[in-house]
Design a protein around this motif. Structure first.
Motif, PDB file in Angstrom:
ATOM      1  N   GLN A  36       0.653  -1.185   0.019  1.00  0.00           N
ATOM      2  CA  GLN A  36      -0.018   0.097  -0.246  1.00  0.00           C
ATOM      3  C   GLN A  36       0.801   1.291   0.115  1.00  0.00           C
ATOM      4  N   GLU A  37       2.227   1.304   0.446  1.00  0.00           N
ATOM      5  CA  GLU A  37       2.833   2.493   0.421  1.00  0.00           C
ATOM      6  C   GLU A  37       3.342   2.808  -0.869  1.00  0.00           C
ATOM      7  N   LYS A  38       3.405   2.104  -1.711  1.00  0.00           N
ATOM      8  CA  LYS A  38       4.079   2.513  -2.943  1.00  0.00           C
ATOM      9  C   LYS A  38       2.920   3.420  -3.693  1.00  0.00           C
ATOM     10  N   ALA A  39       3.466   4.376  -4.379  1.00  0.00           N
ATOM     11  CA  ALA A  39       2.630   5.435  -5.033  1.00  0.00           C
ATOM     12  C   ALA A  39       2.150   5.032  -6.248  1.00  0.00           C
ATOM     13  N   ARG A  40       0.916   5.321  -6.679  1.00  0.00           N
ATOM     14  CA  ARG A  40       0.478   4.775  -7.859  1.00  0.00           C
ATOM     15  C   ARG A  40       0.517   5.887  -8.990  1.00  0.00           C
ATOM     16  N   VAL A  41       0.892   5.371 -10.112  1.00  0.00           N
ATOM     17  CA  VAL A  41       1.063   5.917 -11.262  1.00  0.00           C
ATOM     18  C   VAL A  41       0.303   5.019 -12.374  1.00  0.00           C
ATOM     19  N   ILE A 268       5.278  13.365  -7.751  1.00  0.00           N
ATOM     20  CA  ILE A 268       6.147  14.034  -8.557  1.00  0.00           C
ATOM     21  C   ILE A 268       7.361  13.179  -8.711  1.00  0.00           C
ATOM     22  N   LEU A 269       7.708  12.519  -7.703  1.00  0.00           N
ATOM     23  CA  LEU A 269       8.821  11.560  -7.734  1.00  0.00           C
ATOM     24  C   LEU A 269       8.525  10.355  -8.500  1.00  0.00           C
ATOM     25  N   ALA A 270       7.364   9.735  -8.400  1.00  0.00           N
ATOM     26  CA  ALA A 270       7.001   8.628  -8.989  1.00  0.00           C
ATOM     27  C   ALA A 270       6.929   8.760 -10.286  1.00  0.00           C
ATOM     28  N   VAL A 271       6.249   9.744 -10.602  1.00  0.00           N
ATOM     29  CA  VAL A 271       5.778  10.012 -12.208  1.00  0.00           C
ATOM     30  C   VAL A 271       7.043  10.119 -12.869  1.00  0.00           C
ATOM     31  N   ASP A 272       8.093  11.110 -12.446  1.00  0.00           N
ATOM     32  CA  ASP A 272       9.325  11.069 -13.062  1.00  0.00           C
ATOM     33  C   ASP A 272      10.218   9.930 -13.245  1.00  0.00           C
ATOM     34  N   GLY A 310      12.310  14.410   0.559  1.00  0.00           N
ATOM     35  CA  GLY A 310      10.989  14.031   0.971  1.00  0.00           C
ATOM     36  C   GLY A 310       9.867  14.179   0.340  1.00  0.00           C
ATOM     37  N   MET A 311      10.299  14.502  -1.208  1.00  0.00           N
ATOM     38  CA  MET A 311       9.163  15.143  -2.201  1.00  0.00           C
ATOM     39  C   MET A 311       8.153  14.145  -2.796  1.00  0.00           C
ATOM     40  N   GLY A 312       8.528  12.642  -2.717  1.00  0.00           N
ATOM     41  CA  GLY A 312       7.651  11.817  -3.122  1.00  0.00           C
ATOM     42  C   GLY A 312       8.232  10.294  -2.750  1.00  0.00           C
ATOM     43  N   GLU A 317       3.595   1.579  -8.124  1.00  0.00           N
ATOM     44  CA  GLU A 317       2.729   0.738  -8.786  1.00  0.00           C
ATOM     45  C   GLU A 317       2.409   1.355 -10.172  1.00  0.00           C
ATOM     46  N   LEU A 318       2.422   0.609 -11.296  1.00  0.00           N
ATOM     47  CA  LEU A 318       2.251   1.233 -12.565  1.00  0.00           C
ATOM     48  C   LEU A 318       0.744   0.561 -13.112  1.00  0.00           C
TER      49      LEU A 318
END
Length: 321
Positions: A36-41, A268-272, A310-312, A317-318
């Motif tokens: 769950q802690e993963k960012a969603r992209v 922002i970190l995950a998407v880049d 600490g920006m992302g 998860e893609l």
């Protein structure tokens, strides 16, 4: 590479390559469910206004009020800038939205507000208002925890907006290695006369590059993300990815990587990082030029320093739509 090695990127890229080949992007079954802690992209192979709408619907929960749409409108007749008709159709679905830009630091027509407005007309950005945010000067935003910058001068009009949609043409960049969402807000929202110089200057040298330039750019971006908080979201369009930025205009190198699709996230970190991972996942001949540009400019430091600030989240998860 300050936490992001070529080997690590190639390893994650190999996973992405397999996913590209099978059409499946880390959408595992229950036994391999992403933590769950993963960012969603969110990802779409299709590059269209309809795809932009579908992706935005997945990430727009914090958006509202007056929405600034930050994109790179390009130098005159730039061959790789985002298609105007696609952006026009998408922007029409965003009530209260305005395309925003800032003047540039380098010599050229976009260095002045008048020249910038003329370039906007030349490039077909005439379907909605375009706000040159530093036309009336700049204001300072704080940079919490900044090592190089304690504040960033941004276009004064930025404060008039409630939310920020970062609509980015992902590509290479002469100084940054690559230009993603971070570059779009850090350089793009900085005022032309003051803010951009704050990021580009190191001591007496104005156009200083390398890892410390990446760190200043990240800190500039942090001023923007801190200001908007949850009212900011990011869309990267991986299309016409020259090694050069859209600021190169007609002199931009011809793209050698294929169009890949669109990525969207509230991180922002995950998407880049997802965008960079997709580049590294390409076959050698297709990724070579962009990877050389990224690594020769220490571009991966953008990602590692965003994490340090600490920006992302660099774990994501893609999710393919």
């Amino acid at each position: 590479m300050n936490g992001f090695s070529r080997r690590g990127f190639l390893k994650s890229g190999a996973l992405a390559a397999g996913a590209l080949a099978t059409g499946v992007f880390w959408r595992q079954g229950p036994a391999l469910a992403a933590p769950q802690e993963k960012a969603r992209v969110f990802f779409s192979r299709e590059i269209s206004a309809q795809a932009l709408q579908k992706l935005y619907a997945q990430v727009n929960q914090g958006m509202g009020g007056k929405i600034a749409v930050k994109l790179h409108t390009g130098e005159p007749h730039g061959p790789n800038i985002l298609p105007r008709e696609m952006v026009r159709a998408f922007q029409a679905t965003l009530p209260g939205s305005t395309i925003v830009e800032c003047n540039v630091l380098y010599p050229g027509p976009r260095q002045s507000t008048q020249g910038h407005l003329e370039t906007l007309r030349t490039n077909g950005w005439t379907f909605c208002p375009v706000d040159i945010m530093d036309a009336d000067g700049d204001v300072d935003l704080p940079v919490p925890g900044g090592k190089w910058l304690k504040k960033l001068a941004v276009g004064k009009h930025l404060l008039e907006y409630d939310s920020l949609l970062v609509l980015t043409h992902f590509k290479g960049h002469t100084m940054g290695g690559f230009g993603g969402s971070l570059k779009n807000i850090a350089i793009g929202c900085a005022s032309g006369k003051v803010g951009k110089a704050q990021i580009h200057r190191e001591g007496d040298e104005l156009w200083s590059g390398g890892p410390r330039f990446m760190e200043r750019m990240v800190e500039g971006g942090k001023a923007i993300t801190t200001h908007f908080g949850p009212r900011i979201t990011y869309i990267n369009v991986l299309r016409n990815m020259s090694v050069d930025c859209d600021c190169a205009g007609t002199s931009a190198a011809k793209p050698t990587a294929p169009d890949l699709g669109i990525l969207a996230s509230t991180d922002i970190l995950a998407v880049d990082k997802a965008s960079v991972d997709m580049i590294y996942a390409l076959p050698e001949a297709q990724r070579r030029d962009l990877v050389e540009r990224i690594e020769s400019r220490s571009g991966l430091r953008q990602l590692s320093y965003m994490k340090e600030q600490g920006m992302g989240n660099d774990a994501y998860e893609l999710i393919t739509l």
